[in-house]
Design an enzyme around this catalytic site. Structure first.
Site, PDB file in Angstrom:
ATOM      1  N   TYR A  87      -1.717  -1.113  10.548  1.00  0.00           N
ATOM      2  CA  TYR A  87      -1.881  -1.397   9.113  1.00  0.00           C
ATOM      3  C   TYR A  87      -0.605  -1.001   8.363  1.00  0.00           C
ATOM      4  O   TYR A  87      -0.064  -1.790   7.572  1.00  0.00           O
ATOM      5  CB  TYR A  87      -3.090  -0.624   8.572  1.00  0.00           C
ATOM      6  CG  TYR A  87      -3.340  -0.827   7.091  1.00  0.00           C
ATOM      7  CD1 TYR A  87      -3.898  -2.003   6.610  1.00  0.00           C
ATOM      8  CD2 TYR A  87      -3.018   0.167   6.166  1.00  0.00           C
ATOM      9  CE1 TYR A  87      -4.133  -2.199   5.251  1.00  0.00           C
ATOM     10  CE2 TYR A  87      -3.249  -0.008   4.816  1.00  0.00           C
ATOM     11  CZ  TYR A  87      -3.804  -1.191   4.351  1.00  0.00           C
ATOM     12  OH  TYR A  87      -4.027  -1.371   3.007  1.00  0.00           O
TER      13      TYR A  87
ATOM     14  N   SER B  42       0.873  -1.185   0.000  1.00  0.00           N
ATOM     15  CA  SER B  42       0.000   0.000   0.000  1.00  0.00           C
ATOM     16  C   SER B  42       0.900   1.222   0.000  1.00  0.00           C
ATOM     17  O   SER B  42       2.077   1.139   0.383  1.00  0.00           O
ATOM     18  CB  SER B  42      -0.853  -0.016   1.277  1.00  0.00           C
ATOM     19  OG  SER B  42      -1.493   1.229   1.471  1.00  0.00           O
TER      20      SER B  42
END
Ligand SMILES: NC(=O)c1ccc[n+]([C@@H]2O[C@H](COP(=O)([O-])OP(=O)(O)OC[C@H]3O[C@@H](n4cnc5c(N)ncnc54)[C@H](OP(=O)(O)O)[C@@H]3O)[C@@H](O)[C@H]2O)c1
Length: 248
Positions: free
Chosen positions: A156, A143
């Site tokens: 995350y 990401s």
């Protein structure tokens, strides 16, 4: 002329929605055979039926990536059905957001289990087949949060940084078997990902952010197809893309 996708056997985790689903559709349209993994088997079967309308192209396998035996069964099904695995796409992921001070420790555990251990289980399941074949490609989904730390998204971000570290280590170690490695770091892409936040204020903020900047999931599918389609001697190791309007 071959597109270097046609005929390939591509395993995709997290294929029941969002990026994985868009990837399955695009790769199948370009001639790949796909083996689809996720927990929501009804959705996977529906997708497989859609993809199989023009011939036997897709298989659905109920898979929880936090269970190593499930991921092995997913990879083994690819080999039993189509005799090989050309590409393993470790895409399944969750993004529960919250400040660390809220101590959502169970969510931290879950995020690590799905986003990091799930990717490791995918590598472990695919690697022996690819070593035997002396070819293959492992694609891990990180990401932009694997490049920049997101406020309220520390765990995350940590898992996505770890996926990049793991992917670079893998790249260095699999040369002898002609295995290509790719890590893709998308920015905001429209999917169900914001729904994995259980804190109402976090979800509202994320929904607002995604509504204002997110681009369609086929952006990811095209980036993935690009990395697969390159000639075998070309190893596309890293792709980062964002919506044009995304700053962080
Ligand atoms: N969308 C974005 O903006 C964005 C940006 C950067 C990176 N990513 C990454 O892209 C990947 C895909 O996310 P998405 O955006 O497509 O979100 P999504 O629409 O929520 O899809 C997530 C997928 O992961 C699967 N999944 C979750 N937990 C799982 C488990 N334990 N076992 C197996 N599958 C599991 C879900 O299937 P089931 O619930 O059916 O199991 C679903 O298919 C994730 O790794 C995410 O971190 C997304």
């Amino acid at each position: 002329m071959s597109n270097n996708i046609e005929g390939k056997v591509i395993v995709i985790t997290g294929a029941s929605s969002g990026l994985g689903l868009a990837a399955a559709r695009l790769l199948c349209a370009q001639g790949a055979r796909v083996v689809l993994g996720a927990r929501r088997i009804d959705r996977l079967r529906q997708l497989a039926d859609e993809l199989n309308a023009g011939g036997m192209r897709a298989v659905a396998v109920e898979t929880d990536v936090t269970v190593r035996a499930d991921v092995e069964r997913l990879a083994d099904t690819a080999v039993q059905t189509f005799c090989r695995i050309d590409v393993m796409v470790n895409n399944a992921g969750i993004m529960p957001q919250s400040p660390l001070a809220r101590l959502k420790v169970e969510e931290w555990d879950r995020t690590i289990d799905v986003n990091l251990k799930g990717v490791l289980y995918g590598v472990a399941a695919a690697l022996p087949h690819m070593q035997r074949q002396m070819s293959g490609q492992i694609v891990n989904v990180s990401s932009t949060a694997g490049h920049k730390i997101m406020l309220n998204g520390a765990v995350y971000s940590a898992t996505k940084h770890a996926v990049r570290a793991l992917s670079e280590g893998l790249r260095q170690e699999v040369k002898d078997w002609n295995i290509r490695t790719t890590v893709i770091s998308p920015g905001a892409v429209a999917s169900e990902l914001p729904d994995s936040s259980t804190e109402e204020d976090m979800k509202l903020r994320l929904d607002g952010f995604y509504k204002s900047v997110a681009i369609p999931a086929d952006s990811f599918a095209r980036a993935l197809a690009f990395a697969i389609a390159q000639p075998e001697e070309m190893d596309v190791n890293e792709i980062v893309f964002r919506p044009i309007r995304q700053v962080p």
